[in-house]
Design an enzyme around this catalytic site. Structure first.
Site, PDB file in Angstrom:
ATOM      1  N   ALA A  58       0.838  -1.205   0.000  1.00  0.00           N
ATOM      2  CA  ALA A  58       0.000   0.000   0.000  1.00  0.00           C
ATOM      3  C   ALA A  58       0.874   1.257   0.000  1.00  0.00           C
ATOM      4  CB  ALA A  58      -0.923  -0.003   1.207  1.00  0.00           C
ATOM      5  N   GLU A 140     -10.653 -12.292 -37.960  1.00  0.00           N
ATOM      6  CA  GLU A 140     -11.212 -12.219 -36.607  1.00  0.00           C
ATOM      7  C   GLU A 140     -10.567 -11.059 -35.869  1.00  0.00           C
ATOM      8  OE1 GLU A 140      -8.987 -15.891 -36.271  1.00  0.00           O
ATOM      9  OE2 GLU A 140      -8.725 -15.448 -34.135  1.00  0.00           O
ATOM     10  N   LYS A 142      -8.437  -8.761 -33.428  1.00  0.00           N
ATOM     11  CA  LYS A 142      -7.202  -8.933 -32.660  1.00  0.00           C
ATOM     12  C   LYS A 142      -7.484  -8.372 -31.270  1.00  0.00           C
ATOM     13  CE  LYS A 142      -2.247  -8.181 -32.904  1.00  0.00           C
ATOM     14  NZ  LYS A 142      -1.973  -7.607 -31.584  1.00  0.00           N
ATOM     15  N   CYS A 443      28.730  14.757 -29.682  1.00  0.00           N
ATOM     16  CA  CYS A 443      27.982  13.929 -28.743  1.00  0.00           C
ATOM     17  C   CYS A 443      27.815  14.696 -27.429  1.00  0.00           C
ATOM     18  CB  CYS A 443      28.733  12.621 -28.501  1.00  0.00           C
ATOM     19  SG  CYS A 443      28.012  11.638 -27.178  1.00  0.00           S
ATOM     20  N   CYS A 461      27.512   9.133 -32.555  1.00  0.00           N
ATOM     21  CA  CYS A 461      28.682   9.501 -31.779  1.00  0.00           C
ATOM     22  C   CYS A 461      29.818   8.581 -32.200  1.00  0.00           C
ATOM     23  CB  CYS A 461      28.372   9.319 -30.292  1.00  0.00           C
ATOM     24  SG  CYS A 461      29.834   9.203 -29.270  1.00  0.00           S
TER      25      CYS A 461
HETATM   26  S1  IVH Z   1      -2.931 -15.631 -33.700  1.00  0.00           S
HETATM   27  C1  IVH Z   1       1.022 -17.866 -34.560  1.00  0.00           C
HETATM   28  N1  IVH Z   1      -5.191 -14.387 -33.271  1.00  0.00           N
HETATM   29  O1  IVH Z   1      -1.594 -10.788 -30.983  1.00  0.00           O
HETATM   30  C2  IVH Z   1       0.119 -16.714 -34.359  1.00  0.00           C
HETATM   31  N2  IVH Z   1      -3.271 -13.609 -32.126  1.00  0.00           N
HETATM   32  O2  IVH Z   1       0.651  -9.531 -32.277  1.00  0.00           O
HETATM   33  C3  IVH Z   1      -0.646 -16.790 -33.111  1.00  0.00           C
HETATM   34  N3  IVH Z   1      -3.695 -11.771 -30.587  1.00  0.00           N
HETATM   35  O3  IVH Z   1       0.853 -12.835 -29.564  1.00  0.00           O
HETATM   36  C4  IVH Z   1      -1.422 -15.579 -32.836  1.00  0.00           C
HETATM   37  N4  IVH Z   1      -5.860 -11.619 -30.958  1.00  0.00           N
HETATM   38  O4  IVH Z   1      -1.289 -12.401 -28.209  1.00  0.00           O
HETATM   39  C5  IVH Z   1      -3.895 -14.441 -32.987  1.00  0.00           C
HETATM   40  N5  IVH Z   1      -7.265 -13.420 -32.940  1.00  0.00           N
HETATM   41  C6  IVH Z   1      -5.988 -13.479 -32.655  1.00  0.00           C
HETATM   42  C7  IVH Z   1      -5.384 -12.598 -31.741  1.00  0.00           C
HETATM   43  C8  IVH Z   1      -4.015 -12.700 -31.503  1.00  0.00           C
HETATM   44  C9  IVH Z   1      -4.841 -11.146 -30.267  1.00  0.00           C
HETATM   45  C10 IVH Z   1      -2.377 -11.441 -30.030  1.00  0.00           C
HETATM   46  C11 IVH Z   1      -1.549 -12.607 -29.561  1.00  0.00           C
HETATM   47  C12 IVH Z   1      -0.273 -12.522 -30.338  1.00  0.00           C
HETATM   48  C13 IVH Z   1      -0.263 -11.087 -30.729  1.00  0.00           C
HETATM   49  C14 IVH Z   1       0.590 -10.866 -31.960  1.00  0.00           C
END
Ligand code: IVH
Length: 722
Positions: A58, A140, A142, A443, A461
């Site tokens: 805290a 999908e 992100k 520098c 530098c």
């Molecule tokens: S696929 C091999 N799908 O974005 C690839 N990643 O910038 C696996 N993330 O480390 C990732 N939504 O943490 C995938 N629909 C989605 C995602 C997603 C968020 C994140 C994930 C990844 C990062 C990469």
């Protein structure tokens, strides 16, 4: 030890946590910031060394908030060792480590429609698909959270791990068990199934959590992502349980048997097993549909109730995903199409100059603090002198040629986790008398000439190892998380040790001789402010522990220009051992010869990186410093990628002529994934020549040298792909 506790208690008593920053005079503020940096720095150290902390959580939070409030009031007085810039990696030390059975990768980014088109073009090119061949993708959201890997064995959740550095994450199993979206058991699942996805916090839950934290005097979070990360990475799982975390599943790691033939099919199976999958996931037939779906998601973004920062596109057909494979840290079959960054206007108060570990002179904008996308921003990168002058990387005007001057009203943006940048300047608000910024040509740290070489956007530098700023930055890089990552020895400590005449840590090797030198010193480290018997012996133990270290970490830690984490990884995999790497660099000449060709044949190494590595390794002072370090270490060889049973592991292969069943790029990537080295020319070192129709001089040379020559089908049979 006891002294130190008294000392801290005394210092805290001297700081009235209820004081209001706007009541302070600047010299009082500066004095307080110094005390706060000392007290909070010590508290961090205590945390690391697992001594009994002298500061309660805290108190720690209260003082940290006070520090931030003073800094907001007096941004000019913010210290280079400000506690605000030291974020809570400390918590991580208490978690066990888990090595991921399959690496957790990140994604390459697309920022506009052209990048999406390029993504599709490159995939078609790699696979040898014509422009009209059908090729589906999933699209999908992100999710802006943190990734989590859940390992199920025989249908039971056995282990949960954060991404960490992609190879090794933190064991957060107890915490994951408290998340309602994470099923504890699965029916009809493969014996081993690692489900991967994103942990996040919904907007409403985030607001309620911050309100509760405020009321109880606890720590509030800057945004839902930080709140999710802070909540998942709690050593006390009962705290995680009280935090409303959610989870979307979107990927998988190790599986003992295939779960589907398409990405969309796999997502449907994850949903059947009881995982939350994102309802906005859709199959699209090409860039036009992907972009249309992106726009739709973008329109819905504000109403989703959780943060997303783009749309992820993935090749739907899993057989094609396998063929496409991976670059060093990202899959070829997926990309993140990011949303445009958020913007805000504020005042450019000052321009500071920082000197980096490679001597780069970087201007940094000091701004009146402003909130951009939920985070308070008070610094932004200004890249280089051209950027300030309104000239872009390609020599053409940026901001229509408008330069930046101290006092200007500027527009700031943040994209993802990157350092904020400046997008524009409002000339109508330029203060009278503002003058163009004059970039230093010496520098500011060591006074050496700062020179801009032909073709380099950056002034550097020329002081090399004599420049204290370069040396300190090199040391900070050396102890960084992806490098030596020595517990209890962070950026702050190496900087202090560098400037301390007795400890005199001037180069990485000095860290490993510190214990012996301290033994001989009159004033011992343990008797210094902020240190005690336990913390020093813990530190020396942690340093010793790190003598044994993998080659890729060593290569990264050297801070060679152009060699990042993935560059170091490919070099390590290629050369295998320090001795082979060093021998090759000794033998190499820039631009010609077998060692140069071999270095350039590595996927992920280009002429720029190759030149930089050779130059560094052949520069006498640099090399002496590197050799002194290596002499202190037990560098662990790095094995070629898991190629158990691969008939071509360690072999050098050359492809020539026309390949009919795959493109050259695919053939090379596949061979490398099986542990082979692919070279462009035939020499006595070549093991196998794969010759398609039209093979010419290379086939003849191979025949002359008696090298095994096979055709494409022979190759596919050899590697088991026929
Ligand atoms: S696929 C091999 N799908 O974005 C690839 N990643 O910038 C696996 N993330 O480390 C990732 N939504 O943490 C995938 N629909 C989605 C995602 C997603 C968020 C994140 C994930 C990844 C990062 C990469």
């Amino acid at each position: 030890m006891a002294d130190r506790h008294v000392d801290i208690a005394g210092q805290i008593a001297g700081i009235d946590p209820g004081l209001r920053p706007d009541d302070l005079a600047p010299d009082e503020a500066a004095h307080l910031l110094l005390s706060l940096a000392q007290v909070l720095g010590q508290a961090n150290l205590d945390y690391h060394t697992a001594d009994a902390p002298a500061l309660s959580d805290a108190d720690y939070d209260r003082l940290k908030r006070l520090n931030a409030a003073i800094e907001a009031q007096f941004p000019d007085l913010k210290r280079s060792d400000s506690p605000s810039d030291q974020v809570g990696a400390a918590v991580a030390d208490g978690f066990g480590k888990i090595t991921h059975a399959v690496r957790m990768l990140s994604l390459a980014n697309a920022f506009d429609d052209d990048d999406v088109q390029d993504f599709d073009d490159q995939i078609r090119k790699f696979l040898g698909l014509g422009a009209d061949a059908p090729l589906n993708y999933t699209a999908e959201p992100k999710i802006d959270g943190l990734s989590l890997s859940l390992r199920y064995e025989d249908g039971r959740l056995k282990q949960a791990a954060t991404r960490g550095d992609g190879e090794t994450g933190e064991n957060v199993t107890q915490n994951a068990l408290t998340i309602a979206d994470v099923p504890q058991t699965l029916t009809d699942a493969p014996a081993v199934l690692e489900v991967r996805g994103e942990v996040y916090m919904a907007h409403a839950d985030f607001a309620a959590l911050n309100e509760r934290q405020n009321e109880s005097g606890g720590k509030t979070f800057a945004n839902p992502r930080n709140a999710a990360a802070g909540s998942l990475r709690q050593l006390d799982a009962s705290i995680t349980a009280a935090r409303p975390l959610k989870f979307f599943a979107y990927a998988w790691g190790e599986v003992s048997s295939a779960i589907a033939e398409t990405q969309s099919g796999a997502i449907a199976r994850l949903a059947d097993w009881g995982f939350s999958t994102n309802p906005l996931t859709q199959v699209c037939d090409g860039p036009a549909e992907l972009i249309a779906h992106y726009k739709q998601i973008e329109q819905q973004r504000a109403g989703l109730g959780y943060d997303i920062d783009g749309v992820v596109y993935k090749v739907d057909d899993l057989a094609l995903q396998r063929r496409l494979g991976f670059r060093s840290t990202t899959p070829r079959w997926a990309i993140a199409h990011k949303f445009p960054a958020e913007l805000a206007w504020t005042r450019l108060r000052d321009i500071d100059i920082q000197v980096g570990r490679t001597g780069a002179i970087s201007p940094v904008a000091r701004l009146d603090p402003v909130t951009v996308g939920g985070v308070v921003v008070s610094n932004a990168t200004l890249h280089n002198e051209d950027y300030i002058a309104g000239i872009g990387g390609d020599g053409t005007p940026i901001r229509e040629g408008r330069d930046l001057r101290i006092g200007d009203w500027v527009q700031v943006y943040r994209a993802g986790d990157v350092i904020p940048k400046i997008k524009d300047v409002d000339l109508s608000k330029r203060p009278d008398g503002a003058v163009p910024y004059v970039f230093p040509d010496v520098c500011p740290e060591c006074g050496s000439a700062a020179i801009r070489e032909e073709g380099d956007a950056v002034r550097r530098c020329t002081g090399g190892l004599i420049c204290p700023a370069q040396a300190v930055e090199k040391l900070k890089h050396f102890v960084g998380r992806a490098a030596f990552d020595i517990e209890g020895l962070g950026a702050k400590q190496v900087e202090a040790f560098y400037h301390d005449a007795d400890l005199s840590v001037k180069q990485p090797a000095d860290i490993f001789t510190l214990a012996a030198r301290d033994e001989a010193n009159l004033t011992k480290l343990k008797n210094r402010d902020g240190w005690g018997e336990t913390s020093v012996s813990n530190l020396f133990y942690a340093i010793d522990e790190r003598r044994k270290i993998a080659l890729n970490r060593v290569l990264f830690s050297l801070g060679i220009r152009h060699v990042g984490e993935s560059g170091a990884a490919v070099l390590a995999r290629h050369y295998g051992s320090w001795a082979q790497f060093a021998d090759a660099m000794d033998a190499a000449q820039i631009g010609e010869g077998a060692a140069w060709d071999d270095l350039n044949s590595i996927d992920g190494v280009g002429a720029v990186m190759a030149t930089s590595v050779i130059t560094t390794m052949q520069q006498p002072a640099e090399r002496a410093s590197i050799d002194a370090l290596i002499a202190e270490l037990d560098v662990q060889d790095v094995a070629a990628p898991a190629t158990d049973g691969s008939p071509v592991a360690g072999k050098t292969v050359v492809f020539t002529g026309t390949l009919e069943k795959m493109t050259r790029a695919e053939a090379k990537a596949r061979a490398e994934s099986l542990g082979a080295k692919v070279s462009g020319s035939v020499s006595a070192k070549t093991d196998i020549l794969v010759a398609g129709p039209g093979a010419g001089s290379k086939a003849k040379k191979a025949a002359d040298l008696g090298i095994e020559t096979i055709d494409e089908d022979g190759w596919l049979t050899l590697i088991g792909d026929a």
